[in-house]
Design an enzyme around this catalytic site. Structure first.
Site, PDB file in Angstrom:
ATOM      1  N   ASN A   1       0.881  -1.185  -0.340  1.00 53.81           N
ATOM      2  CA  ASN A   1      -0.460   0.389   0.103  1.00 53.81           C
ATOM      3  C   ASN A   1       1.021   1.181   0.246  1.00 53.81           C
ATOM      4  OD1 ASN A   1      -1.791   2.201   0.655  1.00 53.81           O
ATOM      5  ND2 ASN A   1      -3.149   0.797   2.554  1.00 53.81           N
TER       6      ASN A   1
ATOM      7  N   ARG B   1      -2.967  -2.294  -3.389  1.00 53.06           N
ATOM      8  CA  ARG B   1      -4.046  -1.659  -3.035  1.00 53.06           C
ATOM      9  C   ARG B   1      -3.816   0.061  -4.271  1.00 53.06           C
ATOM     10  NH1 ARG B   1      -5.012   2.805   1.360  1.00 53.06           N
ATOM     11  NH2 ARG B   1      -7.727   3.020   1.146  1.00 53.06           N
TER      12      ARG B   1
ATOM     13  N   HIS C   1     -13.730   2.644  -0.320  1.00 50.80           N
ATOM     14  CA  HIS C   1     -13.342   1.558   0.824  1.00 50.80           C
ATOM     15  C   HIS C   1     -13.778   0.167   0.112  1.00 50.80           C
ATOM     16  CE1 HIS C   1     -13.701   4.606   3.693  1.00 50.80           C
ATOM     17  NE2 HIS C   1     -11.959   4.544   3.810  1.00 50.80           N
TER      18      HIS C   1
ATOM     19  N   ARG D   1     -11.442  15.230   7.078  1.00 48.11           N
ATOM     20  CA  ARG D   1     -12.688  15.129   6.119  1.00 48.11           C
ATOM     21  C   ARG D   1     -14.188  15.679   6.617  1.00 48.11           C
ATOM     22  NH1 ARG D   1     -12.085  10.469   3.194  1.00 48.11           N
ATOM     23  NH2 ARG D   1      -9.336   9.779   3.473  1.00 48.11           N
TER      24      ARG D   1
ATOM     25  N   GLU E   1      -8.382  -5.034   5.093  1.00 47.20           N
ATOM     26  CA  GLU E   1      -8.473  -4.878   4.080  1.00 47.20           C
ATOM     27  C   GLU E   1      -7.009  -5.025   3.123  1.00 47.20           C
ATOM     28  OE1 GLU E   1      -8.776  -0.381   4.805  1.00 47.20           O
ATOM     29  OE2 GLU E   1      -9.408  -0.476   3.321  1.00 47.20           O
TER      30      GLU E   1
END
Ligand code: ADP
Length: 398
Positions: free
Chosen positions: A10, A91, A180, A241, A384
């Site tokens: 990642n 990823r 996601h 955010r 993940e």
């Protein structure tokens, strides 16, 4: 069952996170992080089968980062050349309209990941760099890109379409993509397993609440709506955010506060959310401040939980029938108060939380609703890396 080992990468703009995953038993044999790449104080941490490597040397670029990671495998195990590696799984944040499935990487795929930088300027260039570097240092393995957006390629048009002018949609790809997806795919499969039902037969609302946060409505294994949109800014309140705001805020602040569109975008992404409301982006700190009497922190939690409730209600209506509401990621897995508050007083919808089950410190996938509840409420740890490894292995073996 598929067996094999996959190196999952990642790659961010200044970091490379990695895990060596054994897909059969879901175990990470090694994991680590090279960070502050390109800065004077580079740092590498590797946890291997024979111990740890911690290094505080500058890491000038991603190639040196990958080389340092491979050296750590040699030093603290496992020996990659004897690890029976089947693939490298990458990823990738944005797959745009082109990538709806995990994809075996060739030069064209890397260029396409780079081209999607217009949609994900912070992530895709770094993802493409990571892929290029990894292919250089591990040239004999199949490399597979696993996209965060891909799980949402099933969104029906009425959910993915913004009501905006035709040229925005046709020429610039303005639509809801969703993110996601890798986490949601893993968690929804585990949720169905816990419910003892086939994936095709399950309607779920998955709430992924980490630093980023999203809600997804899933009908029979297919994403039918999701709260993140063109970018991961839309939807729920997140660590830094804003989630949903009136898009007119941007032009308004340009007019009255002399900010550029880029300034407003940066501040909506980096200075908003829990940080903007409470002065801290980590919800544990927000909870501490709220307990100590901070009104700002209390308001932040009120806004956070209220936004969640609204999405649960909206997705209940979108699905018609809900079998389970599933909490995952850092906040979803750990913050019992957020879970209780966001689903309070929804008994009429069949949604009830058992306080003792909710308060339990168990870490495994579990139900926190009473036995026999109309709508099960589940907590399912996300993974993940395992999901990327699984998908990469499937593509590499196909
Ligand atoms: P990322 O999106 O970066 O993968 P995570 O899934 O790790 O993020 O979630 C990060 C969030 O989870 C942070 O807000 C953090 O406060 C929260 N978190 C982590 N552990 C706990 C805990 N034990 N209790 C409450 N919140 C937690």
């Amino acid at each position: 069952m598929t067996t094999g080992r996959v190196l999952v990468l990642n790659c961010g703009s200044s970091s490379i996170k990695y895990q060596l995953v054994d897909v059969a038993d879901g175990v990470a044999l090694a994991k680590g992080l090279a960070e502050r790449i390109g800065e004077p104080d580079g740092h590498l941490h590797h946890q291997g089968t024979d111990g740890e490597v911690v290094r505080d040397d500058p890491i000038p670029d991603h190639v040196s980062g990958m080389r340092a990671i491979l050296a750590s495998f040699e030093e603290a195990g496992p020996d990659l050349s004897r690890s029976d590696l089947s693939a490298v799984g990458h990823r990738v944040v944005h797959g745009g309209e082109r990538f709806t499935n995990p994809t075996l990487i060739d030069d064209g795929v890397v260029d396409a990941v780079d081209d999607l930088a217009t949609l994900a300027p912070l992530h895709n260039p770094a993802n493409a760099t990571g892929i290029r570097v990894a292919r250089k240092v591990l040239p004999d393995l199949p490399h597979v890109a696993v996209f965060d957006t891909a799980f949402h390629h099933t969104l029906p048009l009425h959910a993915s379409t913004y009501a905006v002018p035709p040229a925005w949609r046709a020429d610039y790809g303005v639509r809801r993509y969703g993110f996601h997806g890798t986490s949601v795919a893993h968690v929804s499969r585990e949720a169905c397993r816990l419910l003892g039902r086939e994936v095709d037969d399950c309607n779920l609302i998955v709430l992924h609440l980490g630093n980023g946060a999203s809600a997804t409505a899933i009908a029979g294994g297919r994403s039918i709506d999701t709260s993140m949109g063109l970018t991961p800014l839309e939807g729920l309140v997140m660590g830094t955010r804003s989630g949903d705001v009136d898009p007119a805020v941007i032009a308004y602040l340009q007019r009255v506060a002399d900010l550029s569109a880029q300034d407003v975008d940066d501040q909506l992404n980096r200075d908003s959310g829990l940080l903007g409301l409470a002065g801290a982006n980590d919800i544990r700190e927000v909870n501490r401040r709220a307990d100590a009497g901070s009104r700002d922190a209390r308001l932040a939690l009120d806004v956070y939980c209220y936004r969640l409730r609204k999405y649960v209600g909206a997705y209940y209506a979108a699905l018609g029938r809900v079998d389970a509401i599933v909490f995952t990621a850092g906040i979803g897995e750990n913050d019992a108060e957020v879970r209780a508050r966001s689903l309070a007083r929804l008994e009429r919808l069949g949604v009830v939380i058992d306080p003792a089950r909710n308060a339990s410190s168990r870490r495994d996938a579990r139900s926190i609703s009473p036995d026999g509840a109309d709508v099960a409420v589940l907590v399912v740890p996300t993974n993940e890396e395992l999901e990327i490894a699984r998908q990469a292995l499937e593509v590499a073996r196909a």
